[in-house]
Scaffold this active site. Sequence first.
Site: not given
Ligand code: NVA
Ligand code: CP
Length: 311
Positions: A107, A134, A137, A228, A268, A296
């Site tokens: 990540r 992502h 997801q 989101d 998400c 997930r």
């Molecule tokens: N768009 C959000 C998704 C979190 C799962 C982010 O990147 O923070």
């Molecule tokens: N949806 C998602 O990726 O959640 P987290 O940021 O908690 O991993």
Amino acid sequence: MTSNLKDRHFLSMLDLSREETLDVLDTAKTLKSGGYPPDKFPLKGMTLAMIFQKPSLRTRVSFETGMTKLGGHAIYLAPTDISLSKRETTEDIAMVLSRYVDIIMARVFGHDIVEDLAKHATVPIINGLSDWEHPCQILADFQTIIERKGKLDGVKACFIGDGNNVAHSLMLGASRVGMHMTVITPPGHEPDEKVKTQSTQIGAETGSIITVANDLGAASGADVLYTDVWASMGQEDEAAARRQVFTAYRIDGETMKIAAPDATILHCLPAHYGDEIDYETSRLPGSAIFDQAENRMHAQNALMVHLKGRA
Ligand code: NVA
Ligand code: CP
């Protein structure tokens, strides 16, 4: 199973063909319904390294628990553990981890980091979220939409909010599987032009209509409503300013009136209740946000089983 995903990387929804996506989703359904019998460990003895530059609840716990259920083991590498690109180069991290583990999930901020890991690793790299996409997801989202709507093909999905990483992966994935996708954002926050072009071109071949709009009326008749956060991880400084611009771009009682009466609600998570979705709407019977979170794990487990040739 017809797909051969063994030893491939999964950085983008573009990395899977329509057939491969559907195969992974089919395996996810089998794993979920099978309940992970303890005598059947498809990834027995295998290790997943999980690199995190950003916080996480779902991604960390679903991958870690998922590996346990598949008979393997996961190692969490916090942002301070390896200080990606600061303490050591991405190239060396990829090469060292490849000598120990069987899969690497990362990540990250810049998408170029997962691309660089993939360039140098000799084991599969999974994108657990980058600023650009992502994809894990979206595998879970697709599994959830199939559970609720029975199909992806021809479903009218609508994403309301920021044209972010989740919106990008939804557009690319939808175009692959023949799902219609409308992304509604405030002016200036549309998805990247490149993603729009790529998904529109793929959609022209699969029958998927991909639309970007600024008017909430474009959500009319939607089978799926998705939102989101307005400010993604890394955009915390912009949160207050964005709240002013995004106020109308939310899922609430008014949005539900525009969508199809049986619309499925997706998010998400994490959610900022009162911003992009209100609490009451998130708890309606049409809401599948916690199924999404559960899926997930099943979708990622299916992906990992395919990437290791154990499907
Ligand atoms: N768009 C959000 C998704 C979190 C799962 C982010 O990147 O923070
Ligand atoms: N949806 C998602 O990726 O959640 P987290 O940021 O908690 O991993």
